[in-house]
Motif scaffolding. Structure first.
Motif, PDB file in Angstrom:
ATOM      1  N   LYS A  33       1.986  16.695  -9.222  1.00 34.51           N
ATOM      2  CA  LYS A  33       1.325  15.285  -9.469  1.00 34.51           C
ATOM      3  C   LYS A  33       2.200  14.217  -9.545  1.00 34.51           C
ATOM      4  O   LYS A  33       2.209  13.110  -9.121  1.00 34.51           O
ATOM      5  CB  LYS A  33       0.494  15.544 -10.587  1.00 34.51           C
ATOM      6  N   GLU A  67       3.828  12.901  -6.366  1.00 36.89           N
ATOM      7  CA  GLU A  67       2.862  12.046  -5.765  1.00 36.89           C
ATOM      8  C   GLU A  67       2.831  10.792  -6.271  1.00 36.89           C
ATOM      9  O   GLU A  67       2.793   9.804  -5.437  1.00 36.89           O
ATOM     10  CB  GLU A  67       1.296  12.620  -5.758  1.00 36.89           C
ATOM     11  N   GLN A  68       2.748  10.780  -7.581  1.00 39.74           N
ATOM     12  CA  GLN A  68       2.802   9.300  -8.199  1.00 39.74           C
ATOM     13  C   GLN A  68       4.136   8.358  -8.282  1.00 39.74           C
ATOM     14  O   GLN A  68       3.949   7.312  -8.036  1.00 39.74           O
ATOM     15  CB  GLN A  68       2.430   9.743  -9.823  1.00 39.74           C
ATOM     16  N   TYR A 114       4.143   8.002   3.470  1.00 38.94           N
ATOM     17  CA  TYR A 114       3.304   9.450   3.074  1.00 38.94           C
ATOM     18  C   TYR A 114       4.508  10.294   2.526  1.00 38.94           C
ATOM     19  O   TYR A 114       5.554  10.222   2.551  1.00 38.94           O
ATOM     20  CB  TYR A 114       2.932   9.984   4.564  1.00 38.94           C
TER      21      TYR A 114
END
Length: 147
Positions: free
Chosen positions: A117, A120-121, A139
């Motif tokens: 997580k 991604e953050q 991406y």
């Protein structure tokens, strides 16, 4: 509120086959248009500098986030690719990060999920990525590697 100033000095001579020199606090380098874009390919170029800035910012932002959350890791590695297109005028189309966070074998599943997580953050929190938002797609293809 804080503000930070970063300085750049540069010089250039010539056209497409020209070359120049850039200086910042941490960079002192020759620059030219990259060989892949039919330039002389001497030193670095704006394309490499842009992808280096985005990838470095991502990597540092992720390290800060993992430390802040107390999430254990051995190191972070990042490989990134920048795609430049000439459709509609020469521009950066996308940047793809392939980050790997190296963790100890046997790291608990919930810790792995928190690390993923954070991976991604970090792209959303990176100030250089924020500067490109709306112009360049970024991406993330995150991976956890156990040692």
């Amino acid at each position: 509120m804080s503000e930070f100033t970063f300085s750049f000095n540069g010089e250039w001579k010539g056209g497409r086959a020209g070359k120049g020199h850039i200086r910042t606090e941490g960079i002192d380098n020759t620059v030219s248009i990259g060989a892949e874009m039919n330039g002389p390919g001497q030193g670095t170029n704006p394309d490499e500098l842009l992808i280096s800035a985005v990838a470095t910012c991502y990597m540092m932002t992720l390290g800060i986030a993992l430390d802040r959350q107390g999430l254990p890791y051995e190191k972070i590695t990042v490989t990134s690719k920048g795609i430049v297109s000439d459709e509609g005028g020469l521009h950066f189309k996308e940047i793809i990060h392939y980050p790997a966070t190296i963790i100890e074998k046997g790291t608990p599943r919930d810790t792995k999920e928190k690390i993923l997580k954070a991976m991604e953050q970090a792209e959303k929190d990176c100030m250089i990525a924020k500067a490109l938002k709306g112009n360049v797609q970024i991406y993330i293809n995150p991976e956890l590697k156990e040692t």
